[in-house]
Design an enzyme around this catalytic site. Sequence first.
Site, PDB file in Angstrom:
ATOM      1  N   ARG A 271     -14.512  54.931  26.819  1.00  0.00           N
ATOM      2  CA  ARG A 271     -13.193  54.387  26.468  1.00  0.00           C
ATOM      3  C   ARG A 271     -13.136  52.992  27.077  1.00  0.00           C
ATOM      4  NH1 ARG A 271      -7.314  57.175  26.721  1.00  0.00           N
ATOM      5  NH2 ARG A 271      -8.227  57.998  24.818  1.00  0.00           N
TER       6      ARG A 271
ATOM      7  N   HIS B  55     -10.019  54.692  17.221  1.00  0.00           N
ATOM      8  CA  HIS B  55      -9.933  55.934  18.000  1.00  0.00           C
ATOM      9  C   HIS B  55     -10.441  57.075  17.109  1.00  0.00           C
ATOM     10  CE1 HIS B  55      -8.942  58.557  21.150  1.00  0.00           C
ATOM     11  NE2 HIS B  55      -7.625  58.493  21.166  1.00  0.00           N
TER      12      HIS B  55
ATOM     13  N   GLN C 138      -9.823  60.959  17.786  1.00  0.00           N
ATOM     14  CA  GLN C 138      -8.450  61.413  17.564  1.00  0.00           C
ATOM     15  C   GLN C 138      -8.208  61.684  16.076  1.00  0.00           C
ATOM     16  OE1 GLN C 138      -5.821  61.817  20.053  1.00  0.00           O
ATOM     17  NE2 GLN C 138      -5.113  63.015  18.307  1.00  0.00           N
TER      18      GLN C 138
ATOM     19  N   ASP D 163       2.617  56.084  16.814  1.00  0.00           N
ATOM     20  CA  ASP D 163       1.920  55.930  18.098  1.00  0.00           C
ATOM     21  C   ASP D 163       2.808  55.045  18.977  1.00  0.00           C
ATOM     22  OD1 ASP D 163      -0.033  55.866  20.069  1.00  0.00           O
ATOM     23  OD2 ASP D 163      -1.441  54.617  18.956  1.00  0.00           O
TER      24      ASP D 163
ATOM     25  N   CYS E 184      -0.648  60.950  18.488  1.00  0.00           N
ATOM     26  CA  CYS E 184      -1.848  61.223  19.297  1.00  0.00           C
ATOM     27  C   CYS E 184      -1.511  61.509  20.749  1.00  0.00           C
ATOM     28  CB  CYS E 184      -2.832  60.072  19.180  1.00  0.00           C
ATOM     29  SG  CYS E 184      -2.243  58.512  19.861  1.00  0.00           S
TER      30      CYS E 184
ATOM     31  N   ARG F 101      -8.632  68.222  19.755  1.00  0.00           N
ATOM     32  CA  ARG F 101      -9.607  67.263  20.298  1.00  0.00           C
ATOM     33  C   ARG F 101     -10.796  68.033  20.888  1.00  0.00           C
ATOM     34  NH1 ARG F 101      -7.872  62.204  22.005  1.00  0.00           N
ATOM     35  NH2 ARG F 101     -10.083  61.864  22.440  1.00  0.00           N
TER      36      ARG F 101
HETATM   37  N1  NVA Z   1      -2.830  53.292  20.668  1.00  0.00           N
HETATM   38  C1  NVA Z   1      -2.795  53.957  21.969  1.00  0.00           C
HETATM   39  C2  NVA Z   1      -3.446  55.289  21.864  1.00  0.00           C
HETATM   40  C3  NVA Z   1      -3.462  56.071  23.162  1.00  0.00           C
HETATM   41  C4  NVA Z   1      -4.201  57.362  23.031  1.00  0.00           C
HETATM   42  C5  NVA Z   1      -3.499  53.077  22.992  1.00  0.00           C
HETATM   43  O1  NVA Z   1      -4.537  52.490  22.653  1.00  0.00           O
HETATM   44  O2  NVA Z   1      -3.017  52.982  24.127  1.00  0.00           O
HETATM   45  N1   CP Z   2      -4.604  60.775  22.531  1.00  0.00           N
HETATM   46  C1   CP Z   2      -5.358  60.400  23.574  1.00  0.00           C
HETATM   47  O1   CP Z   2      -6.448  59.839  23.410  1.00  0.00           O
HETATM   48  O2   CP Z   2      -4.843  60.714  24.793  1.00  0.00           O
HETATM   49  P1   CP Z   2      -5.357  60.214  26.214  1.00  0.00           P
HETATM   50  O3   CP Z   2      -5.065  58.753  26.302  1.00  0.00           O
HETATM   51  O4   CP Z   2      -4.573  61.036  27.199  1.00  0.00           O
HETATM   52  O5   CP Z   2      -6.830  60.480  26.311  1.00  0.00           O
END
Ligand code: NVA
Ligand code: CP
Length: 312
Positions: free
Chosen positions: A112, A139, A142, A228, A268, A296
Amino acid sequence: MADTLPTTGPLRHFLQFKDFSKQEIQYILERARLIKTKFKQYKPHHTLHDRTLAMIFEKASTRTRVSFEAGMYQLGGEVIHITASDSQLGRSEPIEDTARVISRMVDIVMIRTFEQSRIERFAAHSRVPVINGLTNEYHPCQILADIFTFIEHHGSIEGKTVAWIGDGNNMSYTWVQAAEILGFKVNFSAPSGYGLDPVHTGNPGSNVLEVFSDPLKACEGAHLITTDVWTSMGFEEENEQRKKDFSNWKVTSQMMSAAQPNALFMHCLPAHRGEEVDADVIDGPQSVVWDEAENRLHVQKALMEFLLLGPQ
Ligand code: NVA
Ligand code: CP
């Protein structure tokens, strides 16, 4: 010698949704169904015995960490958890060197991070499969879970319409990629200035992507409404401005009523009730957010198996 070491099969990564064909996605979703069924029956499924997953987090996580970590243990494997602050990544070791080193020691890597180019650089120097656990642009894990969840509730997503209400972000770009591959439509609505960049979407036809200035219109007839956070990780300094700009891009019960009568709501997570979604929607009967989160686990187990063992 190191860079010519043969692998057991062609090295594959999952850096964005379109890295896999429709048939491969369908295989993973089917396999996830079997893996989920066995999990619910407490039947062991140790296909990755003795394999090690390294998880590298340069941003926070709850679901991604727990689902990959629990998933790898449930497959009989082991996990190493690394963050920028507790590794040399936080002290500017190049991502390429990190990839060369870690991929000599483990069997598969989940990352990540920030820019997509960063995970691509890691993958280009990795000897083992690399999975995108979220970047600024995509992502894919997800969306794999979300599509699995849609199919569980309503069958095939082909020909259906997904309404995206909110930011042109990693989730929405991945929905558009998935729509092109699996044959469904995305109705997209974001405030002016927060739309989709064609650099990441290409030029999908109107049967794949339709852009609406009015979020309510985008929801009309949709089979799924999803949103989101207004501010994604890495964009926190824009938060106050975004709260003003996004105030009309909140999923409400009125929007749910404009969709198909049995439309689903997805998010998500993490969610902010009263910002991007009203509490009566996310906590209401059409919301499947907890299934999404659980799934997931199942889809990522199928994904790791596929990347390491191929179709079973
Ligand atoms: N769009 C959000 C998703 C978090 C799972 C982010 O990137 O923070
Ligand atoms: N939806 C998701 O990726 O959650 P986290 O940021 O908690 O991993």
